[in-house]
Design a protein around this motif. Sequence first.
Motif, PDB file in Angstrom:
ATOM      1  N   ARG A   1      25.925  42.378  39.160  1.00  0.00           N
ATOM      2  CA  ARG A   1      26.412  41.039  39.508  1.00  0.00           C
ATOM      3  C   ARG A   1      27.894  40.874  39.137  1.00  0.00           C
ATOM      4  N   GLU A   2      28.255  41.382  37.954  1.00  0.00           N
ATOM      5  CA  GLU A   2      29.653  41.262  37.514  1.00  0.00           C
ATOM      6  C   GLU A   2      30.584  42.107  38.392  1.00  0.00           C
TER       7      GLU A   2
ATOM      8  N   ASP B   1      31.220  40.308  41.423  1.00  0.00           N
ATOM      9  CA  ASP B   1      32.205  39.243  41.196  1.00  0.00           C
ATOM     10  C   ASP B   1      33.634  39.789  41.179  1.00  0.00           C
TER      11      ASP B   1
ATOM     12  N   ARG C   1      34.558  40.137  44.733  1.00  0.00           N
ATOM     13  CA  ARG C   1      34.860  38.825  45.324  1.00  0.00           C
ATOM     14  C   ARG C   1      36.256  38.375  44.930  1.00  0.00           C
ATOM     15  N   ALA C   2      36.620  38.606  43.666  1.00  0.00           N
ATOM     16  CA  ALA C   2      37.974  38.243  43.217  1.00  0.00           C
ATOM     17  C   ALA C   2      39.018  39.074  43.968  1.00  0.00           C
TER      18      ALA C   2
ATOM     19  N   ASP D   1      26.962  38.562  49.835  1.00  0.00           N
ATOM     20  CA  ASP D   1      26.337  37.235  49.845  1.00  0.00           C
ATOM     21  C   ASP D   1      24.889  37.304  50.333  1.00  0.00           C
TER      22      ASP D   1
ATOM     23  N   ALA E   1      39.415  38.743  36.678  1.00  0.00           N
ATOM     24  CA  ALA E   1      37.999  38.375  36.769  1.00  0.00           C
ATOM     25  C   ALA E   1      37.192  38.891  35.572  1.00  0.00           C
TER      26      ALA E   1
END
Length: 207
Positions: free
Chosen positions: A6-7, A10, A13-14, A54, A205
């Motif tokens: 998950r990290e 992220d 995504r950043a 997503d 992030a």
Amino acid sequence: MGCGAREVADLLRAGAATIAEHRAELIDLDRPIGDSDHGENLNRGFTAVVSTLDTAVPETPGGVLKIAATTLISKVGGAAGPLYGTAFLRAATALGDRAELDAEAVFTALRAGLRGVVARGKAVVGDATMVDALSPAVDAAEAAVGDGIAAVLAAAADAADKGADSTVPLVARKGRASYLGERGVGHLDPGARSTALLLRAFAEAAR
Ligand code: ADP
Ligand code: MG
Ligand code: MG
């Protein structure tokens, strides 16, 4: 910070947000020494990576990076698509099926990414490519391994910024910019800039 799938998603995504924010800048950098598509290419690719993440985040960091790799290879095209795709694919392979990353693993992934870019593109430091940002970033990451993931990524981002800036006075020896010879001198390499932007986004992030 625990750093699982998950990290890592992220972080990507950043990275995608930064590429979207700097799309026009990357296009402008690619105009005088290339074909003005670097920002558009990367933005298309990272937007697709985010869309895929997503729908479902894989169970491991390596699984997430593999999705990034296959998406970038299929959506980006040009020189940068296969190069970034190979970087993420090699990083994914280096992580195998481990569920959580530590600083050493993050460094190992970065180094595998660099090795992938070099294997694919055959550029060395000083050729005015993304390698000029990524190679010093990996060295700096290694030196910071004892200080944790956020420090590894911050050190990598700082070194990548300097490395990208170092491309300005160089004659490009790989990619489209190399067609210009001496006329390409005085320009920041777009791929080195995007590499520095991505590493900065990952570092921010991870803080
Ligand atoms: P294209 O040049 O096919 O339009 P992009 O504009 O998306 O592709 O990407 C250009 C960037 O790709 C360059 O700025 C450079 O950093 C990188 N690049 C090109 N060729 C190589 C190579 N052989 N090795 C490493 N990086 C390369
Ligand atoms: Mg281009
Ligand atoms: Mg192109």
